[in-house]
Enzyme design. Sequence first.
Site, PDB file in Angstrom:
ATOM      1  N   SER A 186     -64.159  55.070 -44.798  1.00  8.82           N
ATOM      2  CA  SER A 186     -62.643  55.452 -44.972  1.00  8.82           C
ATOM      3  C   SER A 186     -62.104  54.559 -45.997  1.00  8.82           C
ATOM      4  O   SER A 186     -62.554  54.757 -47.071  1.00  8.82           O
ATOM      5  CB  SER A 186     -62.344  55.188 -43.581  1.00  8.82           C
ATOM      6  N   ASP A 194     -62.659  66.623 -40.836  1.00  8.58           N
ATOM      7  CA  ASP A 194     -61.996  65.151 -40.746  1.00  8.58           C
ATOM      8  C   ASP A 194     -60.639  65.167 -41.178  1.00  8.58           C
ATOM      9  O   ASP A 194     -60.285  65.741 -42.227  1.00  8.58           O
ATOM     10  CB  ASP A 194     -62.866  64.418 -42.032  1.00  8.58           C
ATOM     11  N   HIS A 232     -63.960  62.603 -38.776  1.00 12.02           N
ATOM     12  CA  HIS A 232     -63.914  61.235 -39.530  1.00 12.02           C
ATOM     13  C   HIS A 232     -65.118  60.283 -39.053  1.00 12.02           C
ATOM     14  O   HIS A 232     -65.742  59.501 -39.518  1.00 12.02           O
ATOM     15  CB  HIS A 232     -62.574  60.574 -39.286  1.00 12.02           C
TER      16      HIS A 232
END
Length: 727
Positions: A559, A652, A686
């Site tokens: 991320s 995501d 995610h």
Amino acid sequence: METPPQAPQRPHILTTFGHDRVDPWYWLREREDPEVRSYLEAENSYTDNVLAPLEGLRATLFEEMKARILETDMSVPSRRGPWWYYGRTEEGKDYAIHCRRPAGTVDELPPAGEPGEEEQILLDENELAQGHEYFAVGTAVVSPDHSTLAYGTDTKGDERYELRFRSLLTDERSDTAPEVVPDTGYGLAWSGQSNMVFYTRLDDAMRPYQLWRHELGTDPSLDTLVLEEADRRFSLGTGRTRDGAFVLAALHSTNTTEWLAIPADDPTAEPRVILARREGREYSVDHVRGRGPRGWFVVLTNEEAEDFRVLAAADDAGGGEGGWLEVIPHRPGVRIEDVDAFSDVLVLSERSEAETFVRVVPLQPGGDPLAGDLLPASWIIPSAENPSASWLGPNPEPNVTSLRFGRTSMVTPTSVLQIALDTRTETLLKQEPVLGDFDPARYVTQRIWADAEDGTRVPISFVHKRGLALPAPCLLYGYGAYEHSIDPTFSSHRLSLLDRGMVYAVAHVRGGGELGRAWYEDGRMEHKANTFSDFIACARHLTAQGIAASDRVAGRGASAGGLLIGAVANASPDLFAALVAQVPFVDVLTTMLDADLPLTVGEWEEWGNPLADRAAYDRMLSYSPYDNVSGQNPDGAPRTYPRLLVTAGLNDPRVSYWEPAKWVAKIRSVSPSTSVLLRTEMGAGHGGPSGRYDAWKEEALVFAFLLDALGMYAPDERPGPGLNSQL
């Protein structure tokens, strides 16, 4: 596929402040275009083909991981009223089972790991997950009278949950309330009478912006809108105070917060503001009735306190700016990250010099905190080793004579402990079981400090097998954003790397919160470049100290940590042999220029607003990994990036799949000599796969990639045709 996919180039011009950027792969954001899906599937096929020789190693790693884990296990129960609540897992099943059993009149824990004949299964996620490629429970909260479970489920990975209700008064597993509330967010709070729930709804940008009230057994179309936040920088959350007195609504941006309270026994009352919104003022709220006649609010705030201080006010004082007394003053360098209020103590979660601490602050007789500075009587739950991590565990009831807390390090499995408040005697309730011949004494953990470019000392935590000949291959992990700290914790999976002779290290770079609020501020906005240079400095320090082999260093991040990996790949491609970037935020500038994308507006206070601020635009342009991919080194020689493994999630909502996809396409186009692999989860978001076995298999894939890139094999693990495996 035996040759890398080549995504067609369709130049798209993006103009801001009169500056043009040409983006040849902008079209990949059109997720409904069949060619986009075909390209992602082609990348997956290519990745599978390249990694096929590692199937045997992946299978070995997966079996090692699974063999260390007690697959049928049970959490330490937490008491709430007349019940012990806990979760457990069963061998062969991917998901948790949520349970409870009667507590009786004796405050003694049930036997560890034994559900018992009186067990009541509240929610079996495995049953609900049947037929779904992805499944996650976002929230699961039992009503105050213990009669009903409210829970939200997500079957796509897009973090939009369907809220349902289940009666706990019968043995039936079916949901007894007919209504389903769609498109809810995280967080849920029950009214005091257990007949109403408060929940959040999301806007088109995935921002929780509304608070709704639902009455059990009624049509959700009749639900009442309680609160709506118009400012797109702010997100909304909800929950109940520990003592059950108030339903709280939290409105928060990166820099500013505002909390409102609704009496749980009067759920239709107008929300009451605790402290009015003031730009730059952050605070959080807890409440406890105490043992005296009045209750009080406790506030943790950064007002006039960079590392935060604690205030308190009687809940009948009218709120607002007056009536607040400082009970824990600001101590520079000691970041108070949380405060939990109990009837007789406050508990502070603190951080100093990259270590975490749990501080117990006794209150005055009768549980009244309004008596000034309480620090002189406070005490810290001691740590067992350094570096390590300690935290307050689940303590759901306000009246306590002991506290549940957790403790771990890079060599010690996570432990759940209880400490008596009167004698300070610790009791180990459970330590994470690690099956096989694991012995923590076989491993060594240490903290060292690297010197950054500007002279700042940056902490590094690392672990390796005792007696390992150094320097050795090294995996360096980093994050560095949102004041989120990467603490030195244990991982049984990681033993597969350590036992093969790898050093595992965490670079506690600026942008995180490891050294307090200043550490965060020095790694964001105009100081963001410090995050990247800190990581590079840590890698160089590990090699200079003879810990890491200079030609066998790998980096990993996810991320915002994937942004870190992308930036250091551009800045120092020769420093790393391999890099793993999972769901990486690598198209920073284009994303922050698109106010219609999920989360963008709320992120401007973290990264800057390049739509309105030319300095922010130029700054992001200078480090955005996608914009700075180059086929040439500064000396003009062709550039080869480290071996790259990149992951994405089609659903995501946090980092759009096209960011890593575009990044991979650009690297492959300008640097054909670079080995770069993209793997997209076509039915997840995610966090990657939702089932625990699939998650372990993904970790085995990453480990196999790293071991291959660093040339680390046991004699029988060298890449070869391999056998078809369950992976």
